[in-house]
Design an enzyme around this catalytic site. Structure first.
Site, PDB file in Angstrom:
ATOM      1  N   LYS A   5       0.852  -1.185   0.000  1.00 56.57           N
ATOM      2  CA  LYS A   5       0.000   0.000   0.000  1.00 56.57           C
ATOM      3  C   LYS A   5       0.889   1.237   0.000  1.00 56.57           C
ATOM      4  CE  LYS A   5      -3.539   2.352   2.788  1.00 56.57           C
ATOM      5  NZ  LYS A   5      -4.379   2.251   4.000  1.00 56.57           N
ATOM      6  N   ASP A  85     -15.271   0.492  12.205  1.00 56.93           N
ATOM      7  CA  ASP A  85     -15.607   0.507  10.774  1.00 56.93           C
ATOM      8  C   ASP A  85     -15.682  -0.904  10.210  1.00 56.93           C
ATOM      9  OD1 ASP A  85     -16.348   1.816   8.453  1.00 56.93           O
ATOM     10  OD2 ASP A  85     -14.289   2.114   7.758  1.00 56.93           O
TER      11      ASP A  85
END
Length: 308
Positions: A5, A85
């Protein structure tokens, strides 16, 4: 295989990573590669990507994997963490469709265990617990609500929130609660891609009830994640070992809740700490549909405060 990432900015936190690189403004994070991508792709976009729909057995296994991951965050780690989340796009699937919870960007530490934590509203609409949206305070039961919504998605194949659906079905939890007591309506709402046999219908009914309890409007009416593990473990045929592992795991019931498995493993570690010290299990991860990383626990140091 790894997943990388690239971050535009921000501070790199090395926890839960395989590795990272910092050079000037460049931030690269290296994660475990999750070959099957996000759960959301397999539930809502499987036709678009020419995938096979998830079988009920795989959905059960995914639900249990996620429950165990959340159980770890809430009650098995040294401290209590609230994810904030949890959603299908933050559940990543690896080989054999084993699931891990990902994206810890919004995680909060509950300083006093399960006490509520005041925080700015964050997360994803459709998955937010009602009390969080109203008061801005969260507990582990806020995550349990989100988990209930994920179960509803696994059951129906519908997204948590969709303005393009008919008004009564736009917000999945409200519609789900409205039809849950009507067996015929509930069965008609189950994902049509699922094969409904006498065996699957029985377990589907159990998961329907679990989803309803997890996503109850009042936090006090929601179970903790260990209850979800207890309900799902007996339903998951895939959870049974595919080969004889009695020599390595004698006396361990893999259908038991994670707490019990940890205790057995730790007890064995006290008699053979050199073997136990090299063993770890990981849950969790970070965002994106193609990677994940795990928080590890160490059976031999379970009570010593040395787990990572």
């Amino acid at each position: 295989m790894i997943a990388v990432k690239r971050m535009e900015a921000g501070v790199v936190n090395s926890k839960h990573l395989l590795g990272y690189a910092i050079e000037g403004c460049e931030r690269l994070l290296v994660y475990e590669y999750m070959s099957q991508g996000a759960l959301s792709r397999h539930l809502f976009q499987w036709k678009k990507f020419n995938l096979d729909p998830l079988s009920w057995t795989r959905r059960l296994s995914i639900a249990l994997d996620v429950a165990r991951g959340m159980e770890y965050l809430h009650s098995m780690a040294r401290e209590t963490f609230i994810h904030r989340d949890l959603k299908s796009s933050n559940i990543l699937l690896g080989e054999e469709f084993r699931a891990k919870v990902s994206d810890f960007g919004l995680v909060k530490l509950a300083q006093n265990g399960h006490d509520s934590v005041a925080t700015k509203l964050a997360g994803t609409f459709g998955y937010l617990a009602p009390e969080y949206a109203v008061t801005g305070k969260i507990t582990t039961k806020s995550d349990v609500f989100s988990y209930g919504v994920v179960l509803m998605e696994l059951l129906t194949g519908l997204t948590a929130l969709n303005d393009e659906r008919a008004e009564e079905t736009r917000y999945l939890p409200d519609w789900f609660h409205h039809i849950r007591s009507d067996r015929d309506k509930m069965m008609n709402a189950i994902d049509p891609s699922l094969e409904k046999t006498e065996e699957t219908i029985e377990s589907i009914a159990i998961v329907v009830e679990l989803a309803g309890h997890c996503a109850a409007r009042e936090p006090s009416q929601r179970p903790d994640m260990s209850h979800a593990v207890n309900v799902l473990a007996p339903l998951v045929e895939k959870w049974k070992p595919t080969e004889d592992i009695s020599q390595n795991f004698a006396g361990m019931d893999l259908h038991a809740p994670l707490m019990q498995i940890l205790k057995v493993w730790h007890d064995k570690g006290t008699t053979n700490s050199s073997d136990a010290s090299s063993t770890s299990v990981s849950y969790g991860g970070d965002s994106k549909s193609s990677h994940s990383a795990g928080a590890t626990w160490c059976p031999d140091s379970f009570n010593s405060g040395n787990c990572r």
